[in-house]
Design an enzyme around this catalytic site. Structure first.
Site, short mmCIF file in Angstrom:
data_model
loop_
_atom_site.label_atom_id
_atom_site.label_comp_id
_atom_site.label_asym_id
_atom_site.label_seq_id
_atom_site.Cartn_x
_atom_site.Cartn_y
_atom_site.Cartn_z
N TYR A 203 -10.00 -5.46 3.25
CA TYR A 203 -9.41 -4.20 3.73
C TYR A 203 -9.70 -3.11 2.41
O TYR A 203 -8.85 -2.90 1.72
CB TYR A 203 -7.81 -4.44 3.92
CG TYR A 203 -6.97 -3.30 4.41
CD1 TYR A 203 -7.31 -1.79 4.95
CD2 TYR A 203 -5.78 -3.39 4.59
CE1 TYR A 203 -6.37 -0.98 5.35
CE2 TYR A 203 -4.65 -2.57 5.26
CZ TYR A 203 -5.15 -1.36 5.39
OH TYR A 203 -4.37 -0.50 5.99
N ASP B 1 -10.16 0.53 0.56
CA ASP B 1 -10.44 2.12 0.85
C ASP B 1 -11.68 2.69 0.46
O ASP B 1 -12.53 1.90 -0.31
CB ASP B 1 -9.43 2.79 -0.10
CG ASP B 1 -8.09 2.45 0.75
OD1 ASP B 1 -7.91 2.37 1.95
OD2 ASP B 1 -6.68 2.42 -0.11
N ARG C 133 -8.77 -6.24 13.82
CA ARG C 133 -8.31 -5.49 14.67
C ARG C 133 -9.13 -4.33 15.06
O ARG C 133 -10.12 -3.77 14.25
CB ARG C 133 -6.85 -4.75 14.13
CG ARG C 133 -5.83 -5.76 13.79
CD ARG C 133 -5.28 -6.35 15.10
NE ARG C 133 -4.36 -5.41 15.79
CZ ARG C 133 -3.96 -5.75 16.96
NH1 ARG C 133 -3.94 -7.16 17.44
NH2 ARG C 133 -2.95 -5.25 17.68
N ARG D 280 -0.06 6.06 16.21
CA ARG D 280 -0.02 7.33 15.98
C ARG D 280 -0.82 8.50 16.54
O ARG D 280 -1.75 8.23 17.59
CB ARG D 280 -0.43 7.57 14.25
CG ARG D 280 -1.87 7.05 13.84
CD ARG D 280 -2.04 7.03 12.52
NE ARG D 280 -3.43 6.22 12.32
CZ ARG D 280 -3.90 6.06 11.07
NH1 ARG D 280 -3.27 6.15 10.06
NH2 ARG D 280 -5.09 5.56 10.70
N ARG E 186 9.80 6.42 -2.62
CA ARG E 186 10.32 7.05 -3.61
C ARG E 186 11.49 7.86 -3.62
O ARG E 186 12.34 8.23 -2.66
CB ARG E 186 9.36 8.55 -3.47
CG ARG E 186 7.74 8.21 -3.80
CD ARG E 186 7.08 9.36 -4.24
NE ARG E 186 5.62 8.99 -4.32
CZ ARG E 186 4.87 9.61 -3.34
NH1 ARG E 186 5.29 10.26 -2.34
NH2 ARG E 186 3.58 9.19 -3.36
N GLU F 100 -3.82 7.18 18.89
CA GLU F 100 -4.81 6.05 18.58
C GLU F 100 -3.78 4.55 18.89
O GLU F 100 -2.46 4.43 18.75
CB GLU F 100 -4.42 6.02 16.87
CG GLU F 100 -5.19 4.99 16.14
CD GLU F 100 -5.54 5.31 14.64
OE1 GLU F 100 -5.71 6.64 14.37
OE2 GLU F 100 -5.41 4.57 13.68
N ARG G 185 0.83 -1.18 0.14
CA ARG G 185 0.13 -0.08 0.05
C ARG G 185 0.78 1.14 0.00
O ARG G 185 0.52 2.51 -0.49
CB ARG G 185 -0.90 -0.08 1.17
CG ARG G 185 -1.96 -1.11 1.49
CD ARG G 185 -2.47 -1.08 2.62
NE ARG G 185 -3.08 0.27 3.20
CZ ARG G 185 -4.18 0.77 2.79
NH1 ARG G 185 -5.12 0.07 1.88
NH2 ARG G 185 -4.82 1.86 3.31
#
Ligand code: UDP
Length: 375
Positions: free
Chosen positions: A351, A353, A252, A282, A180, A303, A176
């Protein structure tokens, strides 16, 4: 038994249920949507925090991004999308780094000033090229970024997020994230990205605004009630439909610790804490998801991720060998169940998006209409 009524039941008022409902309502069906929670929009639900005035993503951050032109046009029909680029930072051993791994991360982490081509060669020298066909998350990381970056940015975070060592998780989870060799720190590769000006719940409300759609909140739908409808679209948990007869599919869940303060808490919407010893994954500061708004106060969420128990909200499907075995049994049962289509993240145990959810919902509704016309 096929019912003669023209009404359709949809279980769940998230993106899947809303998009399918709207498509079929426009085609003339009467739609009854049953939502167990007291609000629509599922885990995309947003609401204004009364103390700070900030629009908060109640079930964690959602950033809309897609490469699917039709889905982008669809969302823009129902929302004013504001320009937004997700830029994520990571804190590791007292330093702040840029994510996803990019030239800045590489140069800072290794104390270098490499050019893009030098960085590529450097990372190749770090990578374990003997791994030809990475299967696990760990193999994928070792193959593409090498041990040092893997241990700093992925190992601890992933252990906290999934409760399992990356050597036991599939490579697909890491795929995912881009790597770069330039200074582009946009978290996503997709050509379209944005944030709805008035939050996600308003989008879903607009999708549902049709004379043929009735939404029932706080309403559990008993699968036996499906006999009263021509068809049922179930976006609730797949295992719940079958009363967990083959066991529970693992998820989860997340816990959020809310706090508020004056001003700006961390200067960015998302900062990941990649060390294993920091208990949260996070911290999200939601006013930065709406940079066009101004607020004196700010709200942040720490979180935490853990195994989903019976009465928790499911977030991430785990999909490891044990779950896949159980899933197969439910999928077979689903195939044998007439007049019900299982949709969305919970209904298909994927999962997904938001953009993929909308794409699948559009396809499902169209396939249903086509099938109806042909019969
Ligand atoms: N990940 C990580 N370190 C990070 C961010 C992500 O190891 O700083 C891993 C983690 O396993 C996570 C996966 O990459 O589940 C996918 O990350 P993404 O940001 O897409 O997760 P999401 O926002 O869906 O929770």
């Amino acid at each position: 038994m096929t019912s003669t009524t023209n009404s359709i039941a949809i279980v769940g008022a998230g993106f899947s249920g809303a998009v399918i409902g709207r498509e079929l309502a426009e085609a003339g069906y009467k739609i009854e949507i049953f939502e167990a929670r007291e609000h629509i929009a599922g885990n995309c639900h947003t609401e204004r925090d009364t103390e700070t005035g900030v629009m908060v993503h109640k079930y964690g951050p959602h950033i809309f991004h897609t490469a699917d032109q039709e889905v982008w046009d669809y969302i823009n029909k129902y929302a004013e999308m504001m320009p937004y680029k997700n830029r994520v930072k990571a804190i590791y051993k007292g330093n702040v780094y840029s994510l996803p791994i990019n030239l800045h991360t590489i140069n800072q982490f290794f104390g270098k000033t490499l050019s893009p081509s030098e960085a590529k060669s450097w990372i190749e020298s770090q990578a374990d090229l003997s791994i030809e066909n990475p299967k696990t998350f760990e193999e994928q990381a070792l193959r593409f970024v090498g041990k040092d970056l893997y241990e700093a940015f992925f190992k601890g975070y992933t252990l906290k997020q999934w409760g399992l060592p990356p050597s036991e998780l599939p490579a697909s989870i890491l795929k995912r994230l881009p790597v770069r060799f330039n200074y582009d720190d946009n978290y996503f590769n997709h050509p379209y990205q944005g944030m709805p000006k008035n939050g996600y719940t308003e989008i879903v409300a607009k999708i549902l605004e049709h004379e043929n759609i009735t939404v029932h909140l706080n309403s559990l739908f008993n699968p036996d009630e499906r006999k009263n409808y021509k068809h049922t679209f179930w976006s609730g948990p797949l295992d719940a439909f079958f009363n967990y007869e083959h066991g529970r599919l693992g998820y989860r869940t997340l816990d959020f610790e809310r706090s508020t303060q004056d001003g700006d808490a961390q200067g960015n919407a998302v900062i990941n804490y990649t060390e294993e010893k920091v208990p949260y994954t996070r911290i999200t500061e939601h006013k930065h998801f709406a940079p066009w708004e101004e607020h004196k106060k700010t709200i942040i969420y720490h979180e935490f991720s853990r195994a989903c128990e019976e009465n928790d909200t499911p977030y991430y499907p785990i999909r490891l060998a044990q779950e896949v075995g159980i899933l197969k049994k439910y999928e077979e049962a689903a195939d044998r169940t007439e007049n019900v289509t299982f949709v969305g993240r919970l209904g298909t145990y994927q999962y997904l998006d938001m953009d993929v959810t909308i794409r699948q919902a559009l396809n499902t509704a169209r396939a249903f209409k086509e099938n109806e016309t042909n019969n």
